[in-house]
Design a protein around this motif. Structure first.
Motif, PDB file in Angstrom:
ATOM      1  N   PRO A   1       0.817  -1.228   0.000  1.00  0.00           N
ATOM      2  CA  PRO A   1       0.000   0.000   0.000  1.00  0.00           C
ATOM      3  C   PRO A   1       0.846   1.272   0.000  1.00  0.00           C
ATOM      4  O   PRO A   1       0.494   2.264  -0.638  1.00  0.00           O
ATOM      5  CB  PRO A   1      -0.824  -0.099   1.279  1.00  0.00           C
ATOM      6  CG  PRO A   1      -0.828  -1.534   1.640  1.00  0.00           C
ATOM      7  CD  PRO A   1       0.444  -2.103   1.108  1.00  0.00           C
ATOM      8  N   TRP A   2       1.981   1.238   0.707  1.00  0.00           N
ATOM      9  CA  TRP A   2       2.866   2.410   0.730  1.00  0.00           C
ATOM     10  C   TRP A   2       3.490   2.627  -0.645  1.00  0.00           C
ATOM     11  O   TRP A   2       3.626   3.764  -1.109  1.00  0.00           O
ATOM     12  CB  TRP A   2       3.955   2.238   1.787  1.00  0.00           C
ATOM     13  CG  TRP A   2       3.413   2.160   3.172  1.00  0.00           C
ATOM     14  CD1 TRP A   2       3.333   1.068   3.966  1.00  0.00           C
ATOM     15  CD2 TRP A   2       2.833   3.245   3.908  1.00  0.00           C
ATOM     16  NE1 TRP A   2       2.746   1.389   5.153  1.00  0.00           N
ATOM     17  CE2 TRP A   2       2.435   2.722   5.154  1.00  0.00           C
ATOM     18  CE3 TRP A   2       2.619   4.588   3.650  1.00  0.00           C
ATOM     19  CZ2 TRP A   2       1.838   3.507   6.134  1.00  0.00           C
ATOM     20  CZ3 TRP A   2       2.025   5.374   4.626  1.00  0.00           C
ATOM     21  CH2 TRP A   2       1.644   4.837   5.845  1.00  0.00           C
ATOM     22  N   THR A   3       3.884   1.535  -1.308  1.00  0.00           N
ATOM     23  CA  THR A   3       4.469   1.635  -2.646  1.00  0.00           C
ATOM     24  C   THR A   3       3.444   2.188  -3.637  1.00  0.00           C
ATOM     25  O   THR A   3       3.773   3.033  -4.481  1.00  0.00           O
ATOM     26  CB  THR A   3       4.970   0.254  -3.101  1.00  0.00           C
ATOM     27  OG1 THR A   3       5.903  -0.233  -2.149  1.00  0.00           O
ATOM     28  CG2 THR A   3       5.627   0.329  -4.458  1.00  0.00           C
ATOM     29  N   ASP A   4       2.204   1.712  -3.533  1.00  0.00           N
ATOM     30  CA  ASP A   4       1.148   2.222  -4.418  1.00  0.00           C
ATOM     31  C   ASP A   4       0.912   3.715  -4.196  1.00  0.00           C
ATOM     32  O   ASP A   4       0.698   4.464  -5.157  1.00  0.00           O
ATOM     33  CB  ASP A   4      -0.156   1.458  -4.190  1.00  0.00           C
ATOM     34  CG  ASP A   4      -0.077   0.018  -4.666  1.00  0.00           C
ATOM     35  OD1 ASP A   4       0.831  -0.291  -5.471  1.00  0.00           O
ATOM     36  OD2 ASP A   4      -0.910  -0.799  -4.224  1.00  0.00           O
ATOM     37  N   GLU A   5       0.964   4.144  -2.934  1.00  0.00           N
ATOM     38  CA  GLU A   5       0.762   5.572  -2.629  1.00  0.00           C
ATOM     39  C   GLU A   5       1.907   6.414  -3.200  1.00  0.00           C
ATOM     40  O   GLU A   5       1.687   7.485  -3.765  1.00  0.00           O
ATOM     41  CB  GLU A   5       0.654   5.767  -1.117  1.00  0.00           C
ATOM     42  CG  GLU A   5       0.414   7.192  -0.693  1.00  0.00           C
ATOM     43  CD  GLU A   5      -0.927   7.747  -1.134  1.00  0.00           C
ATOM     44  OE1 GLU A   5      -1.107   8.974  -1.042  1.00  0.00           O
ATOM     45  OE2 GLU A   5      -1.800   6.980  -1.584  1.00  0.00           O
ATOM     46  N   VAL A   6       3.136   5.927  -3.076  1.00  0.00           N
ATOM     47  CA  VAL A   6       4.283   6.653  -3.636  1.00  0.00           C
ATOM     48  C   VAL A   6       4.152   6.749  -5.155  1.00  0.00           C
ATOM     49  O   VAL A   6       4.377   7.815  -5.745  1.00  0.00           O
ATOM     50  CB  VAL A   6       5.610   5.971  -3.226  1.00  0.00           C
ATOM     51  CG1 VAL A   6       6.781   6.518  -4.018  1.00  0.00           C
ATOM     52  CG2 VAL A   6       5.852   6.146  -1.737  1.00  0.00           C
ATOM     53  N   ASP A   7       3.769   5.667  -5.802  1.00  0.00           N
ATOM     54  CA  ASP A   7       3.588   5.686  -7.257  1.00  0.00           C
ATOM     55  C   ASP A   7       2.489   6.662  -7.671  1.00  0.00           C
ATOM     56  O   ASP A   7       2.623   7.392  -8.654  1.00  0.00           O
ATOM     57  CB  ASP A   7       3.267   4.288  -7.783  1.00  0.00           C
ATOM     58  CG  ASP A   7       4.443   3.342  -7.692  1.00  0.00           C
ATOM     59  OD1 ASP A   7       5.585   3.819  -7.547  1.00  0.00           O
ATOM     60  OD2 ASP A   7       4.215   2.114  -7.756  1.00  0.00           O
ATOM     61  N   ARG A   8       1.392   6.677  -6.920  1.00  0.00           N
ATOM     62  CA  ARG A   8       0.289   7.592  -7.220  1.00  0.00           C
ATOM     63  C   ARG A   8       0.734   9.047  -7.081  1.00  0.00           C
ATOM     64  O   ARG A   8       0.438   9.891  -7.935  1.00  0.00           O
ATOM     65  CB  ARG A   8      -0.886   7.316  -6.288  1.00  0.00           C
ATOM     66  CG  ARG A   8      -2.126   8.119  -6.606  1.00  0.00           C
ATOM     67  CD  ARG A   8      -3.195   7.934  -5.542  1.00  0.00           C
ATOM     68  NE  ARG A   8      -2.827   8.538  -4.274  1.00  0.00           N
ATOM     69  CZ  ARG A   8      -2.928   9.848  -4.013  1.00  0.00           C
ATOM     70  NH1 ARG A   8      -3.358  10.675  -4.935  1.00  0.00           N
ATOM     71  NH2 ARG A   8      -2.582  10.324  -2.841  1.00  0.00           N
ATOM     72  N   LEU A   9       1.498   9.335  -6.019  1.00  0.00           N
ATOM     73  CA  LEU A   9       1.964  10.711  -5.813  1.00  0.00           C
ATOM     74  C   LEU A   9       2.978  11.130  -6.880  1.00  0.00           C
ATOM     75  O   LEU A   9       2.974  12.275  -7.331  1.00  0.00           O
ATOM     76  CB  LEU A   9       2.569  10.855  -4.416  1.00  0.00           C
ATOM     77  CG  LEU A   9       1.561  10.796  -3.272  1.00  0.00           C
ATOM     78  CD1 LEU A   9       2.289  10.708  -1.936  1.00  0.00           C
ATOM     79  CD2 LEU A   9       0.659  12.018  -3.304  1.00  0.00           C
ATOM     80  N   ARG A  10       3.851  10.211  -7.286  1.00  0.00           N
ATOM     81  CA  ARG A  10       4.813  10.539  -8.347  1.00  0.00           C
ATOM     82  C   ARG A  10       4.089  10.839  -9.656  1.00  0.00           C
ATOM     83  O   ARG A  10       4.446  11.770 -10.380  1.00  0.00           O
ATOM     84  CB  ARG A  10       5.787   9.383  -8.559  1.00  0.00           C
ATOM     85  CG  ARG A  10       6.888   9.339  -7.553  1.00  0.00           C
ATOM     86  CD  ARG A  10       7.950   8.336  -7.948  1.00  0.00           C
ATOM     87  NE  ARG A  10       8.930   8.243  -6.893  1.00  0.00           N
ATOM     88  CZ  ARG A  10       9.393   7.111  -6.396  1.00  0.00           C
ATOM     89  NH1 ARG A  10       8.979   5.962  -6.878  1.00  0.00           N
ATOM     90  NH2 ARG A  10      10.277   7.117  -5.429  1.00  0.00           N
ATOM     91  N   THR A  11       3.074  10.048  -9.965  1.00  0.00           N
ATOM     92  CA  THR A  11       2.302  10.276 -11.183  1.00  0.00           C
ATOM     93  C   THR A  11       1.603  11.626 -11.129  1.00  0.00           C
ATOM     94  O   THR A  11       1.598  12.377 -12.113  1.00  0.00           O
ATOM     95  CB  THR A  11       1.266   9.149 -11.370  1.00  0.00           C
ATOM     96  OG1 THR A  11       1.970   7.906 -11.431  1.00  0.00           O
ATOM     97  CG2 THR A  11       0.474   9.343 -12.639  1.00  0.00           C
ATOM     98  N   ALA A  12       1.025  11.954  -9.976  1.00  0.00           N
ATOM     99  CA  ALA A  12       0.344  13.251  -9.828  1.00  0.00           C
ATOM    100  C   ALA A  12       1.336  14.403  -9.959  1.00  0.00           C
ATOM    101  O   ALA A  12       1.037  15.427 -10.580  1.00  0.00           O
ATOM    102  CB  ALA A  12      -0.365  13.314  -8.481  1.00  0.00           C
ATOM    103  N   ARG A  13       2.527  14.249  -9.393  1.00  0.00           N
ATOM    104  CA  ARG A  13       3.537  15.309  -9.492  1.00  0.00           C
ATOM    105  C   ARG A  13       3.983  15.514 -10.928  1.00  0.00           C
ATOM    106  O   ARG A  13       4.095  16.647 -11.413  1.00  0.00           O
ATOM    107  CB  ARG A  13       4.746  14.970  -8.612  1.00  0.00           C
ATOM    108  CG  ARG A  13       5.807  16.069  -8.628  1.00  0.00           C
ATOM    109  CD  ARG A  13       6.999  15.714  -7.807  1.00  0.00           C
ATOM    110  NE  ARG A  13       7.698  14.585  -8.399  1.00  0.00           N
ATOM    111  CZ  ARG A  13       8.830  14.092  -7.922  1.00  0.00           C
ATOM    112  NH1 ARG A  13       9.371  14.598  -6.836  1.00  0.00           N
ATOM    113  NH2 ARG A  13       9.415  13.076  -8.513  1.00  0.00           N
ATOM    114  N   GLU A  14       4.226  14.419 -11.649  1.00  0.00           N
ATOM    115  CA  GLU A  14       4.645  14.537 -13.040  1.00  0.00           C
ATOM    116  C   GLU A  14       3.538  15.121 -13.910  1.00  0.00           C
ATOM    117  O   GLU A  14       3.801  15.932 -14.792  1.00  0.00           O
ATOM    118  CB  GLU A  14       5.087  13.181 -13.582  1.00  0.00           C
ATOM    119  CG  GLU A  14       6.369  12.679 -12.959  1.00  0.00           C
ATOM    120  CD  GLU A  14       7.527  13.640 -13.132  1.00  0.00           C
ATOM    121  OE1 GLU A  14       7.702  14.183 -14.241  1.00  0.00           O
ATOM    122  OE2 GLU A  14       8.247  13.869 -12.154  1.00  0.00           O
TER     123      GLU A  14
END
Length: 115
Positions: free
Chosen positions: A49-62
């Protein structure tokens, strides 16, 4: 957004545990063991779940960074007419303009006809 992403990455590292940490001062065998532990930890259900959250935030930032559009620094001039190819001094040299594609001053634009 960067601070939120850093906090999520820190939470992910905490969930992975201390075996995933290594420094450049350690020997290669220890660093390799930390890399393997990192990959194994990312596969655990408690970390996912933490990895999924990091991926989601990176996508939103990009997506946010890519959606920001800047204006061109150089103004684009219309192509010259036939009578506009000579400089004001009448030397017969063609006028150099800023190229709209590359924006390089002093380089003639590809659409300017030679004199």
């Amino acid at each position: 957004m960067t601070d939120v992403l850093a906090a999520a990455e820190a939470a992910e590292r905490v969930a992975m545990g201390p075996k995933v940490y290594s420094t450049q001062a350690q020997d290669a065998k220890t660093r390799r063991a930390a890399e393997i532990a990192y990959r194994k930890a990312k596969a655990r259900p408690a970390v996912r779940p933490w990895t999924d959250e990091v991926d989601r935030l990176r996508t939103a930032r990009e997506a946010h960074r890519l959606s920001f559009r800047t204006r061109p620094a150089a103004s684009v001039e219309p192509p010259p007419t036939r009578g506009d190819t000579a400089s004001p001094g009448g030397t017969g040299h063609r006028t150099l303009r800023v190229c709209p594609l590359w924006g390089t001053p002093g380089v003639p634009a590809p659409h300017v006809a030679p004199a």
